[in-house]
Design a protein around this motif. Structure first.
Motif, short mmCIF file in Angstrom:
data_model
loop_
_atom_site.label_atom_id
_atom_site.label_comp_id
_atom_site.label_asym_id
_atom_site.label_seq_id
_atom_site.Cartn_x
_atom_site.Cartn_y
_atom_site.Cartn_z
N ILE A 96 61.52 43.57 88.28
CA ILE A 96 62.99 43.59 88.32
C ILE A 96 63.52 42.25 88.79
CG2 ILE A 96 64.97 44.65 89.46
CD1 ILE A 96 63.48 47.29 89.46
N ARG A 97 62.85 41.64 89.79
CA ARG A 97 63.31 40.34 90.28
C ARG A 97 63.23 39.29 89.18
NH1 ARG A 97 59.40 38.75 94.08
NH2 ARG A 97 60.24 40.37 95.46
N GLN A 98 62.15 39.33 88.42
CA GLN A 98 62.02 38.37 87.33
C GLN A 98 63.03 38.65 86.22
OE1 GLN A 98 60.88 38.61 84.04
NE2 GLN A 98 60.70 36.38 83.69
N HIS A 99 63.32 39.95 85.99
CA HIS A 99 64.23 40.34 84.92
C HIS A 99 65.68 39.96 85.25
CE1 HIS A 99 63.87 42.46 81.11
NE2 HIS A 99 65.05 43.01 81.31
N LEU A 100 66.02 39.91 86.54
CA LEU A 100 67.40 39.60 86.95
C LEU A 100 67.55 38.17 87.45
CD1 LEU A 100 68.35 42.91 88.83
CD2 LEU A 100 68.94 42.25 86.49
N SER A 101 66.51 37.39 87.36
CA SER A 101 66.60 36.01 87.87
C SER A 101 67.66 35.21 87.11
CB SER A 101 65.23 35.32 87.75
OG SER A 101 64.80 35.32 86.38
N GLU A 102 67.80 35.43 85.82
CA GLU A 102 68.80 34.72 85.03
C GLU A 102 70.21 35.06 85.50
OE1 GLU A 102 70.33 34.49 80.37
OE2 GLU A 102 68.47 35.52 80.88
N TYR A 103 70.42 36.32 85.92
CA TYR A 103 71.75 36.76 86.38
C TYR A 103 72.19 35.98 87.61
CZ TYR A 103 75.32 39.84 88.38
OH TYR A 103 76.46 40.34 88.92
N LEU A 104 71.27 35.76 88.52
CA LEU A 104 71.61 35.03 89.75
C LEU A 104 72.00 33.59 89.46
CD1 LEU A 104 68.82 36.42 92.10
CD2 LEU A 104 71.26 36.96 92.16
N VAL A 105 71.43 33.03 88.40
CA VAL A 105 71.75 31.65 88.04
C VAL A 105 73.09 31.57 87.32
CG1 VAL A 105 71.00 29.65 86.69
CG2 VAL A 105 69.32 31.02 87.95
N LEU A 106 73.31 32.48 86.37
CA LEU A 106 74.53 32.42 85.56
C LEU A 106 75.78 32.70 86.38
CD1 LEU A 106 73.36 34.26 82.32
CD2 LEU A 106 73.72 31.81 82.63
N PHE A 107 75.66 33.62 87.37
CA PHE A 107 76.85 34.06 88.10
C PHE A 107 76.79 33.61 89.56
CE2 PHE A 107 76.49 36.87 84.48
CZ PHE A 107 77.79 36.99 84.04
N GLN A 108 76.37 32.38 89.77
CA GLN A 108 76.40 31.83 91.12
C GLN A 108 77.83 31.74 91.63
OE1 GLN A 108 74.35 28.10 91.25
NE2 GLN A 108 72.30 29.04 91.07
N GLU A 109 77.95 31.70 92.94
CA GLU A 109 79.27 31.72 93.57
C GLU A 109 80.15 30.56 93.12
OE1 GLU A 109 81.14 31.64 98.11
OE2 GLU A 109 78.98 31.71 97.79
N ASN A 110 79.57 29.43 92.84
CA ASN A 110 80.36 28.26 92.47
C ASN A 110 80.71 28.23 90.99
OD1 ASN A 110 77.83 27.86 91.51
ND2 ASN A 110 77.49 25.86 92.46
N GLN A 111 80.24 29.20 90.22
CA GLN A 111 80.54 29.23 88.79
C GLN A 111 81.90 29.90 88.55
OE1 GLN A 111 78.68 27.80 86.44
NE2 GLN A 111 77.17 27.14 87.98
#
Length: 834
Positions: free
Chosen positions: A264-279
């Protein structure tokens, strides 16, 4: 010879009595076997008492010879019976001894036979033991042999299984390992009691080592296939990993949890990058993109990896739940950073999209992974339908339509609880003060609009559909309340609901003050309304301010609206308690607001009463100023009665028609008017002085006419005749009967004084000297005559019961003056509350 026989009998009787002295136990047994009522058969027989029974008086001694002869005859019969019995028992002893000897011989023979049987039984038992001894040994041998063979088979299976398990592990044949490992574990359970044997202990340690090696190896395979860091994800799952998941089901649960966590961590890793707080995409206005991304990921997972993991792992739901946890934390973080940028519309938009997503999760998943327990989560049953108008609205329902029709509809069955409710939207709760503040502002503007609309449109007109009806603004207010409550309950069921309830309370009071109480018509330009004390004063017709038909219609409309608000506020309180958390239910209390609407209802009824009461005042004043002493004959009802009846027929039908939907308050109006009018009428009666006999008869006729009208007051001028309530009829009869009794006392001659005083006490049952003084004034008696009458009145009064305070009233029934005083006190209380 006869004398000798009698002597022998006497001696025999003495001997018999001496011999037959029986014990109490024997005597009791005889009485049970041969019951007898004859006193001669009693153990405590007393000859003196028996003789006294036979000869109770001296005159009865004349029959002594007959009695003696009867007794002698009875004695001879008993003697004959005894001789017969004795002769019959001559040979009984010999026969008994012979029978006893025969019985003893038979017993000896029986004992001999029993001993023979016992000996034979012991010999048989010994033979059976000898026969079965070998069989028991064979049974024990067979059982031990079976256990040994079974254990050896298990040992062979265990040894072979461990060797195969180690070989398959090295070759990564996870499909065969999954089935074999479960069998090896099951077989190993049979050897727990043999762990003291070195070979068995060694096999157990090899199984544990194989399990540990499998766990490490499977984790390494998943790490290689799904690296935590990498630029590109592998193309698809492999059969090896699918079989490895089956093995993980048999291994330590921590292996399974670690696999799930890493995937699950690997599957959602892209989400954490795309929706970072500064985005820019991380802000609330683009919250839809978060949920669109996870939907695509779930579709992608089901296409590629659905068959890789066992179905009972619920991996799709686990990915969605972990996404929700991450999203809640990330949203909370970004909202703390940019709290000043949060607006109501933006907040509601984000909450709506989030709750929609949570609802979608509830439709797609069961929620079994939220507690890490398999199976479908049990959902509470839908509560029963009720008539509470605030219970039919649920999430997503359009609460802004149908207005008061929605409020009157029965409640729809409540949808099952959403196990995912709040899993993301809980992060918005700290920022709901923005929503509460906006509702405070919106409700303030809504109340101001209601006030402006009322002024622009004017009060409802008499004779129209709006006359006496509930004000439309009332329904609009509660529809808006309902919409706010549903929205807030979707956001939070905690402290924000309490804050919203406080806002509701504030504007319920403002509606009562500004829309209802503030638009009640004033009874005069000088004061805020007629007071009961002012109504009890004399005033000319020109001074009496009377409401127009439109003003009466407005008062009735405000009364109906206040009743609607009262009932609907109670329903609102019940709904709020259902929506809020159970621990906060006690803080929901709208009793004060319901009391405010009750006060508006009481004030409205009081204004209607005051208006009709004031219209009757000139007629009562005219009655008190008429020359009743100079009336020469009794005619029809007086003009003042006609005037009072005219005002009643003008006002009451209008009020009744406008209060058709609130019949109980029309009844209250009738009761309050009667309680106000009758004491005032009696008070004006006392001012009619002096009164002649004919004048008193005319007043009595007028009183009866008013009594008839008051009894018909609830249905006066109505085509449908309804029987007046019993409580109302009782008040009219009691009050007007007192007025009739006053006039009857005035008509009675005052000579002789004792008869007059006693008649007064009997008819009026009033021990107040002031009332008696007024009666004397009405009769026109001189002061000298009144003094003697008053003294006689005090003497003729009955003594009050012990504990009484020596008051002036004979009974607990209040006098008209006391009733008037109570009404004045009530009016003061109402005025203070206003």
């Amino acid at each position: 010879v006869l004398t000798m026989m009698e002597e022998e009998e006497f001696e025999f009787a003495e001997d018999l009595e001496a011999i037959l002295h029986l014990t109490p136990e024997v005597q009791l047994a005889i009485e049970q076997v041969f019951p007898s009522q004859d006193p001669l058969d009693r153990a405590d027989f007393n000859a003196v008492e028996y003789i006294n029974t036979l000869f109770p008086t001296e005159q009865s001694l004349a029959n002594i010879d007959d009695v003696v002869n009867k007794i002698r005859l009875k004695i001879r019969r008993l003697d004959d019976n005894i001789r017969t019995v004795v002769r019959g028992q001559t040979n009984v002893g010999q026969d008994g001894r012979q029978a006893l000897e025969e019985a003893q011989i038979a017993i000896q023979q029986l004992f001999g036979k029993i001993k023979d049987i016992k000996d034979k039984a012991e010999k048989s038992e010994q033979m059976v033991k000898e026969i079965t001894r070998d069989i028991k040994q064979l049974d024990h041998g067979k059982r031990h042999l079976t256990t040994s063979i079974t254990t050896l088979n298990h040992l062979h299976m265990l040894a072979g299984g461990v060797d195969s398990l180690e070989a398959m592990t090295r070759k990564r044949q996870y499909g065969e390992v999954a089935n074999l490992l479960q069998g090896v574990v099951n077989v190993l359970e049979h050897f727990h009691k043999y762990m003291g044997i070195p070979q068995i202990r060694q096999l157990s340690e090899r199984v544990k080592a194989a399990q540990s090696e499998l766990g490490t190896q499977i984790l390494a395979d998943f790490e290689e296939s799904f690296p935590a860091q990498g630029s590109k994800r592998p193309g698809g799952p492999s059969n090896v990993l699918r079989d490895a998941c089956l093995v993980a089901n048999v291994l330590d649960p921590r292996i399974k949890q670690e696999i799930i966590k890493k995937f699950i961590r690997q599957h959602l890793s892209e989400y954490l990058v795309l929706f970072q707080e500064n985005q820019d995409v991380a802000w609330l206005d683009k919250i839809d993109r978060r949920y669109a991304w996870i939907k695509r990921q779930l579709v992608d997972y089901e296409e590629k990896y659905l068959r890789m993991f066992p179905e009972e792992w619920c991996m799709t739901e686990r990915i969605a739940v972990e996404f929700c946890h991450i999203t809640r934390v990330e949203l909370a973080k970004v909202m703390r950073t940019r709290a000043k940028e949060i607006e109501v519309k933006l907040l509601l938009f984000a909450i709506q999209r989030t709750t929609n997503f949570e609802g979608l999760l509830a439709k797609r998943f069961t929620g079994c992974t939220l507690t890490d327990t398999p199976g479908v989560r049990k959902r509470p049953e839908s509560p029963l339908e009720t008539t509470n108008p605030f219970l039919e609205d649920e999430a997503g329902e359009d609460v802004g339509t149908d207005k008061d029709q929605d409020l009157a509809k029965p409640r729809k069955p409540k949808a099952p609880d959403n196990p995912f409710h709040g899993i993301v939207s809980k992060c918005f709760e700290p920022h709901l003060y923005v929503y509460i503040e906006s509702q405070d502002k919106n409700l303030g503007e809504l109340i101001d609009r209601f006030v402006a609309d009322f002024r622009a449109q004017g009060p409802p007109k008499a004779g129209t559909e709006e006359g006496g009806a509930v004000l439309p603004s009332c329904a609009d207010l509660f529809v808006y309340y309902k919409k706010c409550m549903v929205q807030c309950s979707q956001l939070s069921t905690g402290e924000p609901m309490i804050a919203l309830t406080t806002i509701f309370q504030k504007f319920l009071r403002e509606y009562a003050w500004k829309i209802l109480s503030g638009n009640l018509p004033k009874s005069s330009s000088n004061s805020g309304g007629l007071t009961i004390s002012s109504l009890l004063k004399e005033k000319e017709c020109s001074e009496a301010a009377k409401f127009t038909m439109d003003e009466l219609c407005l008062i009735c409309s405000i009364l109906s609206t206040a009743e609607y608000c009262l009932a609907t506020t109670q329903q609102l309180e019940e709904k709020l308690k259902e929506k809020v958390d159970k621990l906060l239910m006690e803080r929901i209390n709208l009793t004060g607001e319901m009391d405010t609407f009750s006060t508006v209802i009481s004030n409205s009824i009081q204004l209607l009463v005051q208006d009709l009461d004031a219209a009757c005042d000139p007629a009562l004043t005219a009655m008190s100023k008429m020359p009743w002493q100079s009336v020469e004959h009794v005619g029809d009802q007086s003009p003042y009665v006609t005037s009072i009846i005219m005002h009643i027929k003008q006002n009451v039908p209008i009020i009744r028609d406008n209060l058709a939907s609130t019949r109980k308050y029309f009844t209250q109006f009738c009761i309050k008017f009667t309680n106000s009018f009758i004491p005032k009428f009696i008070n004006h009666l006392f001012r009619c002085k002096p009164i002649s006999m004919v004048g008193a008869e005319q007043l009595l006729l007028d009183t009866h006419s008013l009594k008839t009208v008051l009894l018909d007051l609830p249905s006066i001028g109505s085509q449908v005749l309804r029987k007046a309530p019993a409580s109302y009829t009782k008040i009219v009869v009691k009050g007007m009967t007192r007025a009739e009794m006053i006039l009857k006392v005035v008509m009675a001659p005052h000579e002789p004084p004792v008869v007059f005083v006693d008649n007064y006490i009997k008819l009026l049952a009033d021990g107040n000297p002031e009332t008696f003084q007024k009666i004397l004034d009405m009769k026109g008696l001189k002061r000298s005559e009144q003094s003697s009458m008053l003294e006689l009145f005090r003497q003729r009064l009955p003594t009050p019961p012990s504990g009484a305070d020596g008051g002036s009233s004979l009974f607990s029934t209040p006098t008209p003056e006391q009733e008037s005083s109570r009404i004045r006190k009530l009016e003061k209380l109402i005025k203070k509350r206003l």
